[in-house]
Every structure is written in structure tokens, then in C-alpha cells.
Design a protein around this motif. Structure first.
Motif, PDB file in Angstrom:
ATOM      1  N   ARG A  24      34.180  10.381-131.004  1.00  0.00           N
ATOM      2  CA  ARG A  24      35.015  11.019-129.981  1.00  0.00           C
ATOM      3  C   ARG A  24      35.943   9.999-129.306  1.00  0.00           C
ATOM      4  N   ASP A  25      36.595   9.209-130.133  1.00  0.00           N
ATOM      5  CA  ASP A  25      37.600   8.236-129.700  1.00  0.00           C
ATOM      6  C   ASP A  25      37.027   7.057-128.924  1.00  0.00           C
ATOM      7  N   GLY A  26      35.711   6.926-128.917  1.00  0.00           N
ATOM      8  CA  GLY A  26      35.077   5.795-128.262  1.00  0.00           C
ATOM      9  C   GLY A  26      34.083   5.136-129.197  1.00  0.00           C
ATOM     10  N   VAL A  27      33.596   3.957-128.818  1.00  0.00           N
ATOM     11  CA  VAL A  27      32.634   3.225-129.640  1.00  0.00           C
ATOM     12  C   VAL A  27      31.248   3.362-129.021  1.00  0.00           C
ATOM     13  N   THR A  28      30.321   3.887-129.803  1.00  0.00           N
ATOM     14  CA  THR A  28      28.932   4.019-129.367  1.00  0.00           C
ATOM     15  C   THR A  28      28.104   2.900-129.979  1.00  0.00           C
ATOM     16  N   ALA A  29      27.406   2.163-129.130  1.00  0.00           N
ATOM     17  CA  ALA A  29      26.461   1.150-129.609  1.00  0.00           C
ATOM     18  C   ALA A  29      25.105   1.813-129.810  1.00  0.00           C
ATOM     19  N   TYR A  30      24.440   1.471-130.917  1.00  0.00           N
ATOM     20  CA  TYR A  30      23.106   2.028-131.147  1.00  0.00           C
ATOM     21  C   TYR A  30      22.249   1.013-131.884  1.00  0.00           C
ATOM     22  N   GLU A  77      25.787  -0.525-123.474  1.00  0.00           N
ATOM     23  CA  GLU A  77      26.886  -1.157-124.212  1.00  0.00           C
ATOM     24  C   GLU A  77      27.861  -0.164-124.826  1.00  0.00           C
ATOM     25  N   SER A  78      27.749   1.114-124.462  1.00  0.00           N
ATOM     26  CA  SER A  78      28.683   2.137-124.957  1.00  0.00           C
ATOM     27  C   SER A  78      29.712   2.447-123.880  1.00  0.00           C
ATOM     28  N   ALA A  79      30.927   2.007-124.089  1.00  0.00           N
ATOM     29  CA  ALA A  79      31.983   2.206-123.089  1.00  0.00           C
ATOM     30  C   ALA A  79      32.466   3.652-123.103  1.00  0.00           C
ATOM     31  N   PRO A  80      32.817   4.188-121.940  1.00  0.00           N
ATOM     32  CA  PRO A  80      33.388   5.536-121.905  1.00  0.00           C
ATOM     33  C   PRO A  80      34.845   5.515-122.340  1.00  0.00           C
ATOM     34  N   VAL A  81      35.358   6.671-122.706  1.00  0.00           N
ATOM     35  CA  VAL A  81      36.781   6.793-123.005  1.00  0.00           C
ATOM     36  C   VAL A  81      37.511   6.987-121.682  1.00  0.00           C
ATOM     37  N   LEU A  95      26.843  13.928-128.897  1.00  0.00           N
ATOM     38  CA  LEU A  95      25.619  13.828-129.685  1.00  0.00           C
ATOM     39  C   LEU A  95      25.761  14.533-131.026  1.00  0.00           C
ATOM     40  N   VAL A  96      26.414  15.684-131.046  1.00  0.00           N
ATOM     41  CA  VAL A  96      26.637  16.395-132.316  1.00  0.00           C
ATOM     42  C   VAL A  96      27.388  15.493-133.287  1.00  0.00           C
ATOM     43  N   GLU A  97      28.439  14.835-132.810  1.00  0.00           N
ATOM     44  CA  GLU A  97      29.244  13.985-133.692  1.00  0.00           C
ATOM     45  C   GLU A  97      28.511  12.690-134.034  1.00  0.00           C
ATOM     46  N   PHE A  98      27.781  12.137-133.068  1.00  0.00           N
ATOM     47  CA  PHE A  98      27.030  10.913-133.339  1.00  0.00           C
ATOM     48  C   PHE A  98      25.987  11.164-134.428  1.00  0.00           C
ATOM     49  N   ALA A  99      25.227  12.232-134.315  1.00  0.00           N
ATOM     50  CA  ALA A  99      24.192  12.538-135.305  1.00  0.00           C
ATOM     51  C   ALA A  99      24.811  12.748-136.682  1.00  0.00           C
ATOM     52  N   ALA A 100      25.935  13.448-136.738  1.00  0.00           N
ATOM     53  CA  ALA A 100      26.596  13.681-138.025  1.00  0.00           C
ATOM     54  C   ALA A 100      27.055  12.376-138.656  1.00  0.00           C
ATOM     55  N   ALA A 101      27.428  11.408-137.824  1.00  0.00           N
ATOM     56  CA  ALA A 101      27.957  10.143-138.334  1.00  0.00           C
ATOM     57  C   ALA A 101      26.864   9.195-138.799  1.00  0.00           C
ATOM     58  N   VAL A 102      25.711   9.162-138.111  1.00  0.00           N
ATOM     59  CA  VAL A 102      24.725   8.120-138.412  1.00  0.00           C
ATOM     60  C   VAL A 102      23.448   8.625-139.063  1.00  0.00           C
TER      61      VAL A 102
END
Length: 299
Positions: A24-30, A77-81, A95-102
Motif C-alpha cells: 500500500r505504497d509503504g514499506v512494511t518491516a517483518y 520499523e514500519s513507516a506510515p505513508v 493486512l490483506v495485501e501484506f498476507a497476499a505478498a508474503v
């Protein structure tokens, strides 16, 4: 961190890798814990003001699974947009998009505010074979056993948003207030464990990006609860609740369990809203039985 973790030795035995993904145009750290080829993969979503570290004690007792633990956007460490409002719809969509991606098709787990986020995501279409909720928010926070404390929290976050930015942010990161929150939630009388809990909150409870994202998340956390979404969730669900939870009383958790198509409620005695810190072994045992994960030899 200055206090030693009672779970440090178990955590040291777990493989862990840090990753990033654009969502969603941001970087999620996991962080990925456990073996990449484990039969069971779980996405674990932390609670309000925390980050992925909060769930580590539970993960330490689940070495047989692959656990993916992200930092929510705006925390850790996950910056907001910039310019985006982080209400519940935004977190659920993330979360829907994160789960689909990873990890498409992973089991989904949420703690506290995370229980609202994951329930909203699944009700809106996130596919998962099973759902796990730890300390689920099963009733309006303002109506819980500590409703007065919650109202004070509403005033606190409102003041943090209204004061000049420097003063407001300083208020929201005030260590004395963080310690009051920690002391209120901790139920254990074990001095070592209490030191660890307070140190965790001191270290990670103020790692939010800015006061705007914190305000958005707080409003979402007190404006919704899992009851809204339970009737729309049709997968086997495990609720792990505490009999001394100051946010959702156990009686409300029992009612919440009846709203799902297929739910099992595990009640843990003598603990409050910090199951993940105070009784992680019991929580992990319930999760293992629910997911039918065999215990690895030597663990």
C-alpha cells in the motif's frame, strides 16, 4: 533494554530473519521466525503501541512453526505513508495485501488491537484456514472493568493530539505514563517477570512514528471490537482469554465465542491483558493443540 528476558534462551534457539516488503505504497518491516519449510505458517499481528517484539515470548514456545511477525504501519520499523489516515479500514486493507505478498493462505493471529485488525481483515475477505485471537477485544473498551481508565486514556491521547507538536509528542512518550500503563496491566507477582514487562514497555511502547498515527490507531482501538466481525468469520477460531483482563472481562469473552460459527475459548487464570508476556507457554500450548502441531524432539 536493561532487564533480562525469561524467554531469552528459547528465543536464541530460533532462526530469525528480518525482511521488508512494499505494501500500500509503504514499506512494511517483518521478521520470520522458525524454519522456512515448516508445515505451518502463522502471520502474527501485535497490539496497540507495541511492535513485533511483544509476541516473541509466545513464538519462543512455538519453534515447530514458521511465524511471520510484521510491525504495523506507523509502529516499530514500519513507516506510515505520509498523509494517510490509519483507521481500521486502512489497517485491515494493509493486512490483506501484506498476507497476499508474503504468505498467502497462512494462519492469522492477532493480539489485543491486533485481534480487531485481523478480524476486520478476515471479515472483509482475507483467506485463512484458521484464526487465533489472544486477549481479543470482545467488548467496547469504554465499558470494560477499567472503563474509567479508558476514559482517562481518551483524554490523554486527545491532549497529545491538541498540544503543540513537540509538547504533544513528549506527553505521548512520557516514561512515567508508560510505566503507569504497564503497572496497571501486569498481574504477576514475580519481580523478575515484572521488571521484564516494564522494560519491554519502556523500550517498545513509544516507537510510534508520530502522534497522528498513534491517535488514529487509538481511535480505531476504542471505536471497534471483535463482536462486529465475528458473525462474518466462518473459519475455525481459537480465542485465548484471561480471567483478569482489565479491557475485556472474561464474561464478555465467553459471549464473544458464541458469535463465531466455529470457535473454541481457552481461559487462562491469574493473568490479565498480558498473556503474551506472563503466560506465553500456556498460550503456545493452546495454539499448538488448535493447529495440531506436534512437539519437536528436544524442545
Amino acid at each position: 533494554m536493561t532487564a533480562s528476558s525469561p524467554y531469552a534462551e528459547r528465543l536464541r534457539r530460533l532462526p530469525v530473519e528480518r525482511h521488508e516488503v512494499e505494501v500500500r505504497d509503504g514499506v512494511t518491516a517483518y521478521w520470520e521466525y522458525g524454519a522456512a519449510d515448516a508445515e505451518t505458517t502463522v502471520i502474527a499481528v501485535h497490539g496497540f503501541r507495541g511492535d513485533h517484539h511483544g509476541l516473541e515470548p509466545v513464538l519462543a514456545f512455538l519453534p515447530e512453526a514458521r511465524i511471520i511477525a510484521p510491525d504495523l504501519p506507523g509502529f516499530g520499523e514500519s513507516a506510515p505513508v505520509p498523509g494517510r489516515t490509519y483507521d481500521l479500514d486502512e489497517y485491515a486493507s494493509w493486512l490483506v495485501e501484506f498476507a497476499a505478498a508474503v504468505a498467502p493462505g497462512a494462519v492469522i493471529l492477532g493480539h489485543s488491537f491486533g485481534s480487531i485488525v485481523v478480524s476486520a481483515a478476515i471479515a472483509s475477505g482475507l483467506e485463512t484456514p484458521r484464526l487465533i485471537l489472544i486477549n481479543p477485544i470482545g467488548a467496547p473498551a469504554l465499558e470494560g472493568p477499567k472503563g474509567l481508565m479508558t476514559r482517562l486514556a481518551v483524554f490523554y491521547y486527545a491532549m497529545g493530539a491538541r498540544l503543540p507538536e513537540t509538547l504533544g509528542t513528549a506527553l505521548l512518550r512520557n516514561r512515567a505514563i508508560v510505566r503507569i500503563m504497564s503497572v496497571t496491566m501486569a498481574k504477576t507477582q514475580d519481580p523478575e517477570l515484572r521488571r521484564f514487562i516494564h522494560d519491554q514497555h519502556d523500550t517498545y511502547f513509544s516507537r510510534f512514528a508520530d502522534r497522528d498515527v498513534l491517535r488514529d490507531a487509538f481511535v480505531a482501538s476504542v471505536s471497534h471490537d471483535v463482536r462486529e466481525f465475528a458473525p462474518k468469520i466462518h473459519v475455525p477460531t481459537l480465542l485465548i482469554a484471561a480471567d483478569r483482563d482489565d479491557i475485556t472481562p472474561i464474561e464478555a469473552e465467553r459471549v464473544l465465542a458464541t458469535l463465531f460459527d466455529d470457535a473454541e475459548l481457552v481461559e487462562i487464570a491469574h493473568v490479565g491483558h498480558l498473556i503474551h508476556y506472563e503466560t506465553p507457554a500456556e498460550a503456545a500450548g493452546a495454539i499448538r493443540r488448535f493447529l495440531r502441531i506436534p512437539v519437536a524432539r528436544g524442545r
